[in-house]
Design a protein around this motif. Structure first.
Motif, PDB file in Angstrom:
ATOM      1  N   GLY A 102      13.571  -1.936   0.270  1.00  0.00           N
ATOM      2  CA  GLY A 102      13.184  -2.682  -0.919  1.00  0.00           C
ATOM      3  C   GLY A 102      13.500  -1.910  -2.185  1.00  0.00           C
ATOM      4  N   ALA A 103      13.358  -2.581  -3.319  1.00  0.00           N
ATOM      5  CA  ALA A 103      13.676  -1.967  -4.609  1.00  0.00           C
ATOM      6  C   ALA A 103      12.787  -0.760  -4.877  1.00  0.00           C
ATOM      7  CB  ALA A 103      13.519  -3.000  -5.721  1.00  0.00           C
ATOM      8  N   LEU A 104      13.319   0.164  -5.664  1.00  0.00           N
ATOM      9  CA  LEU A 104      12.583   1.372  -6.036  1.00  0.00           C
ATOM     10  C   LEU A 104      11.752   1.119  -7.288  1.00  0.00           C
ATOM     11  CD1 LEU A 104      15.633   3.648  -5.478  1.00  0.00           C
ATOM     12  CD2 LEU A 104      13.445   4.061  -4.372  1.00  0.00           C
ATOM     13  N   PRO A 105      10.650   1.830  -7.443  1.00  0.00           N
ATOM     14  CA  PRO A 105       9.844   1.631  -8.650  1.00  0.00           C
ATOM     15  C   PRO A 105      10.534   2.197  -9.878  1.00  0.00           C
ATOM     16  CG  PRO A 105       9.005   3.476  -7.379  1.00  0.00           C
ATOM     17  CD  PRO A 105      10.069   2.836  -6.536  1.00  0.00           C
ATOM     18  N   ASP A 106      10.332   1.539 -10.991  1.00  0.00           N
ATOM     19  CA  ASP A 106      10.706   2.133 -12.277  1.00  0.00           C
ATOM     20  C   ASP A 106       9.574   3.073 -12.647  1.00  0.00           C
ATOM     21  OD1 ASP A 106      11.039   2.728 -15.033  1.00  0.00           O
ATOM     22  OD2 ASP A 106      12.321   0.964 -15.235  1.00  0.00           O
ATOM     23  N   VAL A 107       9.785   4.352 -12.371  1.00  0.00           N
ATOM     24  CA  VAL A 107       8.679   5.318 -12.461  1.00  0.00           C
ATOM     25  C   VAL A 107       8.260   5.617 -13.890  1.00  0.00           C
ATOM     26  CG1 VAL A 107       9.261   6.369 -10.250  1.00  0.00           C
ATOM     27  CG2 VAL A 107      10.306   7.261 -12.335  1.00  0.00           C
ATOM     28  N   PHE A 108       9.083   5.227 -14.857  1.00  0.00           N
ATOM     29  CA  PHE A 108       8.714   5.428 -16.258  1.00  0.00           C
ATOM     30  C   PHE A 108       7.973   4.221 -16.828  1.00  0.00           C
ATOM     31  CE2 PHE A 108      12.147   8.434 -15.542  1.00  0.00           C
ATOM     32  CZ  PHE A 108      11.690   9.578 -16.175  1.00  0.00           C
ATOM     33  N   ASP A 109       7.834   3.179 -16.044  1.00  0.00           N
ATOM     34  CA  ASP A 109       7.039   2.030 -16.449  1.00  0.00           C
ATOM     35  C   ASP A 109       5.564   2.409 -16.360  1.00  0.00           C
ATOM     36  OD1 ASP A 109       5.720  -0.370 -16.785  1.00  0.00           O
ATOM     37  OD2 ASP A 109       6.919  -1.476 -15.324  1.00  0.00           O
ATOM     38  N   PRO A 110       4.793   2.292 -17.444  1.00  0.00           N
ATOM     39  CA  PRO A 110       3.364   2.649 -17.381  1.00  0.00           C
ATOM     40  C   PRO A 110       2.605   1.907 -16.287  1.00  0.00           C
ATOM     41  CG  PRO A 110       4.056   2.336 -19.659  1.00  0.00           C
ATOM     42  CD  PRO A 110       5.209   1.897 -18.807  1.00  0.00           C
ATOM     43  N   LYS A 111       3.062   0.726 -15.920  1.00  0.00           N
ATOM     44  CA  LYS A 111       2.388  -0.020 -14.860  1.00  0.00           C
ATOM     45  C   LYS A 111       2.509   0.699 -13.514  1.00  0.00           C
ATOM     46  CE  LYS A 111       2.659  -4.686 -16.778  1.00  0.00           C
ATOM     47  NZ  LYS A 111       3.157  -6.078 -16.558  1.00  0.00           N
ATOM     48  N   PHE A 112       3.596   1.465 -13.348  1.00  0.00           N
ATOM     49  CA  PHE A 112       3.727   2.230 -12.100  1.00  0.00           C
ATOM     50  C   PHE A 112       2.614   3.265 -12.012  1.00  0.00           C
ATOM     51  CE2 PHE A 112       5.356   6.031  -9.877  1.00  0.00           C
ATOM     52  CZ  PHE A 112       5.450   5.500  -8.593  1.00  0.00           C
ATOM     53  N   ALA A 113       2.334   3.950 -13.088  1.00  0.00           N
ATOM     54  CA  ALA A 113       1.248   4.940 -13.091  1.00  0.00           C
ATOM     55  C   ALA A 113      -0.094   4.260 -12.835  1.00  0.00           C
ATOM     56  CB  ALA A 113       1.228   5.699 -14.411  1.00  0.00           C
ATOM     57  N   GLU A 114      -0.290   3.075 -13.387  1.00  0.00           N
ATOM     58  CA  GLU A 114      -1.531   2.342 -13.147  1.00  0.00           C
ATOM     59  C   GLU A 114      -1.702   2.004 -11.670  1.00  0.00           C
ATOM     60  OE1 GLU A 114      -1.544  -1.121 -15.576  1.00  0.00           O
ATOM     61  OE2 GLU A 114      -1.353  -0.012 -17.474  1.00  0.00           O
ATOM     62  N   ARG A 115      -0.604   1.541 -11.047  1.00  0.00           N
ATOM     63  CA  ARG A 115      -0.686   1.155  -9.641  1.00  0.00           C
ATOM     64  C   ARG A 115      -0.795   2.385  -8.735  1.00  0.00           C
ATOM     65  NH1 ARG A 115      -2.803  -3.206  -8.431  1.00  0.00           N
ATOM     66  NH2 ARG A 115      -1.766  -3.162  -6.398  1.00  0.00           N
ATOM     67  N   ALA A 116      -0.178   3.493  -9.120  1.00  0.00           N
ATOM     68  CA  ALA A 116      -0.325   4.731  -8.354  1.00  0.00           C
ATOM     69  C   ALA A 116      -1.777   5.185  -8.385  1.00  0.00           C
ATOM     70  CB  ALA A 116       0.588   5.819  -8.912  1.00  0.00           C
ATOM     71  N   ASP A 117      -2.389   5.116  -9.551  1.00  0.00           N
ATOM     72  CA  ASP A 117      -3.795   5.500  -9.674  1.00  0.00           C
ATOM     73  C   ASP A 117      -4.677   4.582  -8.835  1.00  0.00           C
ATOM     74  OD1 ASP A 117      -5.682   7.278 -11.482  1.00  0.00           O
ATOM     75  OD2 ASP A 117      -6.571   5.278 -11.387  1.00  0.00           O
ATOM     76  N   PHE A 118      -4.385   3.285  -8.865  1.00  0.00           N
ATOM     77  CA  PHE A 118      -5.146   2.318  -8.078  1.00  0.00           C
ATOM     78  C   PHE A 118      -5.026   2.629  -6.585  1.00  0.00           C
ATOM     79  CE2 PHE A 118      -5.289  -1.584  -5.580  1.00  0.00           C
ATOM     80  CZ  PHE A 118      -6.481  -2.170  -5.990  1.00  0.00           C
ATOM     81  N   THR A 119      -3.801   2.934  -6.145  1.00  0.00           N
ATOM     82  CA  THR A 119      -3.564   3.217  -4.724  1.00  0.00           C
ATOM     83  C   THR A 119      -4.316   4.454  -4.269  1.00  0.00           C
ATOM     84  OG1 THR A 119      -1.390   2.156  -4.712  1.00  0.00           O
ATOM     85  CG2 THR A 119      -1.785   3.845  -3.042  1.00  0.00           C
ATOM     86  N   VAL A 120      -4.188   5.549  -5.021  1.00  0.00           N
ATOM     87  CA  VAL A 120      -4.825   6.802  -4.614  1.00  0.00           C
ATOM     88  C   VAL A 120      -6.345   6.669  -4.671  1.00  0.00           C
ATOM     89  CG1 VAL A 120      -5.080   9.253  -5.127  1.00  0.00           C
ATOM     90  CG2 VAL A 120      -2.829   8.173  -5.295  1.00  0.00           C
ATOM     91  N   ALA A 121      -6.850   5.939  -5.642  1.00  0.00           N
ATOM     92  CA  ALA A 121      -8.301   5.725  -5.714  1.00  0.00           C
ATOM     93  C   ALA A 121      -8.798   4.971  -4.484  1.00  0.00           C
ATOM     94  CB  ALA A 121      -8.653   4.953  -6.987  1.00  0.00           C
ATOM     95  N   ARG A 122      -8.016   4.004  -4.021  1.00  0.00           N
ATOM     96  CA  ARG A 122      -8.406   3.259  -2.818  1.00  0.00           C
ATOM     97  C   ARG A 122      -8.379   4.158  -1.586  1.00  0.00           C
ATOM     98  NH1 ARG A 122      -5.657   1.146   1.108  1.00  0.00           N
ATOM     99  NH2 ARG A 122      -3.676   1.485   0.044  1.00  0.00           N
ATOM    100  N   VAL A 123      -7.338   4.983  -1.464  1.00  0.00           N
ATOM    101  CA  VAL A 123      -7.268   5.922  -0.341  1.00  0.00           C
ATOM    102  C   VAL A 123      -8.431   6.898  -0.402  1.00  0.00           C
ATOM    103  CG1 VAL A 123      -5.892   7.726   0.770  1.00  0.00           C
ATOM    104  CG2 VAL A 123      -4.758   5.706  -0.178  1.00  0.00           C
ATOM    105  N   ALA A 124      -8.744   7.378  -1.590  1.00  0.00           N
ATOM    106  CA  ALA A 124      -9.866   8.312  -1.753  1.00  0.00           C
ATOM    107  C   ALA A 124     -11.168   7.694  -1.265  1.00  0.00           C
ATOM    108  CB  ALA A 124      -9.986   8.730  -3.214  1.00  0.00           C
ATOM    109  N   LYS A 125     -11.368   6.425  -1.559  1.00  0.00           N
ATOM    110  CA  LYS A 125     -12.578   5.745  -1.099  1.00  0.00           C
ATOM    111  C   LYS A 125     -12.617   5.672   0.421  1.00  0.00           C
ATOM    112  CE  LYS A 125     -15.277   1.528  -1.823  1.00  0.00           C
ATOM    113  NZ  LYS A 125     -15.340   0.208  -2.515  1.00  0.00           N
ATOM    114  N   GLU A 126     -11.469   5.396   1.052  1.00  0.00           N
ATOM    115  CA  GLU A 126     -11.396   5.328   2.516  1.00  0.00           C
ATOM    116  C   GLU A 126     -11.659   6.696   3.143  1.00  0.00           C
ATOM    117  OE1 GLU A 126      -8.056   1.746   2.983  1.00  0.00           O
ATOM    118  OE2 GLU A 126      -7.446   3.857   3.068  1.00  0.00           O
ATOM    119  N   VAL A 127     -11.081   7.744   2.559  1.00  0.00           N
ATOM    120  CA  VAL A 127     -11.216   9.097   3.110  1.00  0.00           C
ATOM    121  C   VAL A 127     -12.615   9.660   2.858  1.00  0.00           C
ATOM    122  CG1 VAL A 127     -10.382  11.474   2.845  1.00  0.00           C
ATOM    123  CG2 VAL A 127      -8.741   9.575   3.000  1.00  0.00           C
ATOM    124  N   ASN A 128     -13.189   9.327   1.715  1.00  0.00           N
ATOM    125  CA  ASN A 128     -14.560   9.721   1.396  1.00  0.00           C
ATOM    126  C   ASN A 128     -14.727  11.241   1.402  1.00  0.00           C
ATOM    127  OD1 ASN A 128     -17.245   9.169   0.699  1.00  0.00           O
ATOM    128  ND2 ASN A 128     -17.914   9.150   2.834  1.00  0.00           N
TER     129      ASN A 128
END
Length: 775
Positions: free
Chosen positions: A477-503
């Motif tokens: 699939g397509a690669l993220p535009d890593v300089f798009d601020p929305k990418f940083a927002e979604r990265a933060d969302f993803t890691v926060a969700r993983v953090a909740k699972e790992v506890n």
């Protein structure tokens, strides 16, 4: 799973070989009456009739045939090419195959890759395992039977019309068919320009003897070759093998026998996390960390013991389902949203709403007829139906799925209403400890995260509505535009969700984010720098990454004239540069600048994710995105090293040849293999996987050799096998992979040779790694 297209794009290697395609020398084919009057090579023909060029190999004519000795220990690619003075024209034959009589007189099996190329440059790659101490006829269909093309070109690269990566044989024979891998299945048979046999990334030198190469007419096709191939357990209905289950009584008897052999703890010489109790104790930190000990890299477990990570990927029901051939009214199917956090392929079975069941419609009779049994929705085993809203490849874009593995778990562990999923989790943990594995690998179901018995690796995916860029070959699939601020927002969302699972669990070794991104391919400068080349054509106002690249070049050159002089280009202005430029690679300085821009893209990607890791999971190791060995440009690997704790790679080879990984010496940090596998065809599966063995025992031997190459490399701190369970016989729903890659079958039966090999590897790995005897 699956370095899927690298070899299809391998630089074309040619041979100065001449074969007389008008030869009337025909050897009687005992199996087929209608042999074609084309013999490309026969040991009885005069040696001077052929000129053979080898690549990192040697050849010799003997009474036995053409002996090829591959210098494969020192070279990642060794081959013999056959190329006519004039392209072979076989258009008069409508249904035929190319046959090879090959002898392997050695004690090791040989995986041979067969590349066929036509004058258009299209290539079809197949592979076969030539068993140790054996001689067989191996064949590759050139036209007819199941080579009918799909309408979707991308699907044609991987799947047959059936939706499988490799089909059952279309006629009965003692001969062995080359397994389909990738490329264009329907070549231009009026202009075949090259035949190549190669071996790749071997740990030892290999050799074969080719006794004959010739064309044969295909026999009559068994039109029912796909009908009823799957029994009610999801096994091959037509093949017997050691692990096969024939009825529920056998399934329960096998369960009871195995349960009596399992333990619920690690051996006494291991720490509670699986670390090395007898090794040199390190400082404990309460979490997993890295350390260099006696010149080699290692992990250190939370209690301070040296720790190597071994284990299995995909310990979950996701990927266990297969397309059934049915679909539903799309208006009644919940659709994807931009806020989804997990790709559908990593979700569970995703059963359709009950209200949609009445709209169930047959859309592929071919798929439906593969199954001897499917339940109704209202019977107990009907709960194992699911749905996929999209597929990566294959003839169906979406449709109903069924998990035979999930159904078998209920048959096996759900007696008298017992919680079969909880029993499965308990049994799996006991297996890991009994078999000596020190971790649960990537894509383990989060329900295992709180087990406090076996360490685990967590994972997340960054998906969302951010802008994208392209490498020109975006396999997954397509690669993220890593300089798009929305990418940083979604990265933060993803890691926060993983953090909740790992506890914040100390049992979490580390976290993989994303997987096998197409950062660039090694075949050419154009494929290596694809992200830069394609992004430069974009308008900076629409592409944040293009804007970042433009800023980088403006800061370096200040004027467009200076850039033109360096690049040997004629760009009118910086405004033109911003609007989009399409340029040939014409200077060394241009390549260096492209390298700088690719590095900046990679650094931004890993920096964004690492920032999120530091915010939400500061106690856990960041393990990167698991570079596929077909897509790991040095710039991005080096950029990742600034931000990850461990560099991760997926490497589907026979092992880790030292020469191929010397670049890690300059980086000097720990690395891990996130995926590898080896499969065989003797378990009834139609495709062994990416790396082929001759049998389950050979598979076990090759597993040990791979793992030993990991422990012998001072930078690798472990490796995970892909995967826990065999692929579905009829192909996983996402992309049709139907590989023998599991430590267990679809009926939850362990492959005993693999289990024994794992026990041996895991028991001796610390001593081998640190060259110490147990104290």
């Amino acid at each position: 799973m699956d370095n899927k297209l690298l070899k299809a794009l391998m630089p074309m290697l040619f041979l100065l070989s001449a074969c007389n395609t008008d030869s009337t020398t025909v050897t009687k084919n005992e199996q087929f009456e209608n042999s074609l009057p084309i013999v490309l090579f026969d040991r009885s023909l005069a040696e001077q009739s052929y000129l053979v060029e080898t690549i990192n190999a040697s050849s010799a004519y003997t009474e036995q045939g053409l002996t090829i000795k591959f210098d494969s220990k020192q070279n990642s690619y060794s081959a013999v090419n056959f190329k006519p003075q004039k392209d072979w024209n076989w258009k008069d034959y409508s249904s035929f195959n190319l046959a090879f009589e090959i002898n392997n007189p050695n004690v090791e099996s040989v995986q041979l890759y067969l590349d066929m190329q036509d004058a258009n440059g299209d290539v079809y790659t197949r592979s076969v395992n030539v068993a140790e101490n054996s001689k067989h006829i191996y064949y590759a269909k050139m036209s007819g039977h199941d080579l009918a093309p799909l309408s979707d070109d991308h699907s044609t690269e991987l799947n047959f019309v059936s939706g499988l990566r490799s089909n059952p044989d279309t006629w009965e024979s003692d001969d062995i068919q080359f397994i389909s891998m990738w490329g264009k299945k329907n070549l231009d048979i009026s202009a075949i320009s090259r035949i190549t046999l190669s071996v790749q990334s071997n740990l030892t030198d290999k050799s074969i003897v080719i006794e004959k190469i010739w064309l044969r007419s295909n026999p009559e096709m068994n039109k029912d070759f796909l009908v009823g191939i799957s029994d009610k357990y999801g096994q091959n209905a037509n093949v017997e093998f050691a692990e096969k289950i024939h009825n529920d009584s056998e399934l329960l008897a096998a369960r009871d026998k195995e349960l009596a052999s399992l333990q619920d703890h690690y051996n006494d010489d291991r720490s509670r996390f699986g670390g090395w109790k007898s090794g040199p104790k390190q400082e404990s930190s309460g979490y997993f960390r890295t350390a260099k000990v006696d010149g080699v890299w290692s992990l250190v477990d939370p209690d301070g013991y040296l720790y190597l990570a071994t284990g299995l990927d995909i310990i979950r029901l996701s990927n266990s389902s297969t397309m059934t051939g049915y679909d539903f009214d799309q208006q009644q199917i919940p659709q994807k949203t931009a806020t989804d956090a997990t790709p559908e392929d990593s979700q569970g079975l995703n059963r359709v709403p009950n209200s949609a069941v009445a709209s169930r419609t047959l859309v592929s009779k071919t798929r439906k007829d593969m199954f001897q049994w499917l339940p109704s929705y209202d019977e107990p085993l009907g709960k194992h139906y699911g749905y996929r809203r999209s597929a990566h490849s294959g003839p169906l874009n979406h449709g109903e799925t069924y998990s035979f593995y999930s159904a078998n778990l209920e048959r096996k562990y759900g007696q008298d209403g017992a919680d079969f999923m909880q029993t499965w989790r308990d049994v799996t943990l006991k297996r890991m400890m009994t078999w000596g594995f020190t971790s649960l690998g990537n894509w383990t179901d989060p329900s295992y995260y709180g087990n406090d018995k076996v360490p685990f690796f967590a994972n997340g995916w960054i998906i969302g509505d951010f802008e994208t860029v392209s490498s020109g070959n975006d396999f997954w699939g397509a690669l993220p535009d890593v300089f798009d601020p929305k990418f940083a927002e979604r990265a933060d969302f993803t890691v926060a969700r993983v953090a909740k699972e790992v506890n914040n669990s100390p049992w979490c070794v580390g976290v993989f984010i994303d997987n096998e991104k197409s950062f660039g391919r090694p075949e050419s400068n154009e494929s290596h720098y694809g992200i830069v080349i394609n992004t430069l054509t974009r308008n900076a106002s629409d592409s944040p990454t293009k804007a970042a690249f433009a800023e980088l070049m403006k800061n370096k050159y200040t004027t467009i004239d200076k850039l033109n002089a360096a690049w040997d280009s004629n760009i009118a202005s910086w405004q033109s540069f911003d609007s989009g430029v399409e340029l040939p690679l014409s200077s060394e300085q241009q390549l260096q600048d492209y390298s700088q821009m690719l590095y900046s893209y990679g650094e931004k990607y890993f920096a964004v994710v690492n920032d999120a890791m530091q915010r939400h999971m500061p106690n856990h190791l960041y393990l990167g995105a698991r570079f596929p060995d077909w897509g790991m440009p040095k710039e991005v690997v080096e950029a990742s090293a600034k931000h990850v704790d461990v560099i991760s790679f997926n490497s589907y080879k026979e092992g880790l040849p030292e020469k191929s990984w010397q670049f890690l010496k300059d980086i000097d940090m720990p690395a891990i293999i996130g995926e590898f596998h080896i499969g065989s065809s003797d378990s009834g599966m139609f495709h062994p996987g990416l790396i082929h063995a001759s049998s389950q025992q050979d598979r076990a031997n090759m597993y040990k050799a791979y793992m030993e190459s990991v422990f012998d490399n001072p930078y690798f701190i472990g490796a995970h096998w892909f995967q826990y369970i065999d692929s579905p016989l009829t192909g996983r729903a996402y992309d049709g992979e139907n590989y023998n890659v599991g430590f267990i079958t679809v009926a939850d039966q362990p492959y005993l040779p693999m289990v024994e090999a794992a026990k041996q590897v895991n028991q001796s790995m610390y001593q081998r790694r640190f060259k110490q005897q147990k104290k």
